[in-house]
Design a protein around this motif. Structure first.
Motif, mmCIF file in Angstrom:
data_model
loop_
_atom_site.group_PDB
_atom_site.id
_atom_site.type_symbol
_atom_site.label_atom_id
_atom_site.label_comp_id
_atom_site.label_asym_id
_atom_site.label_seq_id
_atom_site.Cartn_x
_atom_site.Cartn_y
_atom_site.Cartn_z
ATOM 1 N N ASN A 50 19.669 48.729 52.349
ATOM 2 C CA ASN A 50 20.175 47.543 53.051
ATOM 3 C C ASN A 50 19.232 46.375 52.833
ATOM 4 N N ILE A 51 19.784 45.178 52.758
ATOM 5 C CA ILE A 51 18.990 43.969 52.587
ATOM 6 C C ILE A 51 19.220 43.072 53.794
ATOM 7 N N ASN A 52 18.128 42.753 54.494
ATOM 8 C CA ASN A 52 18.164 41.892 55.676
ATOM 9 C C ASN A 52 17.448 40.587 55.386
ATOM 10 N N LEU A 53 17.930 39.521 55.971
ATOM 11 C CA LEU A 53 17.342 38.195 55.805
ATOM 12 C C LEU A 53 17.139 37.590 57.180
ATOM 13 N N SER A 54 15.964 36.984 57.387
ATOM 14 C CA SER A 54 15.722 36.278 58.639
ATOM 15 C C SER A 54 14.949 34.996 58.360
ATOM 16 N N PHE A 55 15.275 33.949 59.108
ATOM 17 C CA PHE A 55 14.581 32.670 58.996
ATOM 18 C C PHE A 55 14.935 31.805 60.193
ATOM 19 N N LEU A 56 14.254 30.682 60.313
ATOM 20 C CA LEU A 56 14.543 29.673 61.318
ATOM 21 C C LEU A 56 14.959 28.403 60.588
ATOM 22 N N PHE A 71 18.163 32.855 62.287
ATOM 23 C CA PHE A 71 19.174 33.630 61.562
ATOM 24 C C PHE A 71 18.544 34.979 61.252
ATOM 25 N N ASN A 72 19.186 36.065 61.637
ATOM 26 C CA ASN A 72 18.713 37.411 61.337
ATOM 27 C C ASN A 72 19.948 38.251 61.067
ATOM 28 N N GLN A 73 20.137 38.642 59.810
ATOM 29 C CA GLN A 73 21.414 39.245 59.429
ATOM 30 C C GLN A 73 21.223 40.286 58.337
ATOM 31 N N LEU A 74 22.020 41.339 58.414
ATOM 32 C CA LEU A 74 22.163 42.273 57.304
ATOM 33 C C LEU A 74 23.075 41.579 56.299
#
Length: 172
Positions: free
Chosen positions: A136-142, A14-17
């Motif tokens: 901007n705040i971005n989040l990424s994880f598996l 998951f990689n999203q603004l």
């Protein structure tokens, strides 16, 4: 500010603004739930009368975890987020914001976190001048679980108001 993202597949990235233009963000809380596509209730886990959610959630593992604010990573490296990371982030937020989230008084312990994995990242760090600019705040994880998940993100931010007690006016 809240956002919801649904049906993030098992083992998928998951990689999203998650939000743009946030002024003075202080924290982000990620609440993962078993996806509404596999709960069998035809609705979200947190809406089911047969589940204790949202007061408890599923023990969903998120790895390769990173949050960036204004293009700057907030964690020193991508994390396989553990209870120790949770305690570090919440304790840092309690120190910087002089709030009591429950860690120091024993409200949270490791067995609670292992069975209800909330993910919190303190994003208060930065220069005072940066806090006044929209970022901007971005989040990424598996998704390291065996089932698809839904997540709800909560972005906490600070704001300032002036209250004229005599006239009763509130100005920003």
């Amino acid at each position: 500010m809240t956002n919801q993202y649904n049906n993030i597949g098992a083992g998928n990235s998951f990689n999203q603004l998650v939000n743009s233009g946030v002024v003075h963000p202080t924290g982000i809380l990620i609440c993962p739930f078993i996806s509404s596509t596999v709960t069998g209730f035809g609705d979200y886990q947190w809406k089911s009368q047969f589940d204790t959610a949202p007061s408890t959630i599923s023990p969903i593992s998120l790895i390769n975890f990173q949050v960036s604010v204004g293009g700057v990573n907030q964690l020193q490296s991508t994390l396989n987020y553990t209870y120790e990371n949770f305690i570090e982030q919440v304790s840092l937020a309690e120190t910087l914001t002089s709030s009591d989230f429950g860690v120091t008084c024993g409200l949270f312990n490791q067995s609670w976190w292992e069975s209800s994995r909330f993910y919190y990242v303190n994003i208060e760090r930065g220069l005072p001048s940066d806090k006044l600019n929209p970022r901007n705040i971005n989040l990424s994880f598996l998704n390291n679980s065996l089932v698809p998940i839904d997540i709800i993100t909560f972005i906490i931010y600070s704001d300032e108001f002036t209250i004229d007690v005599e006239a009763g006016l509130v100005t920003k």
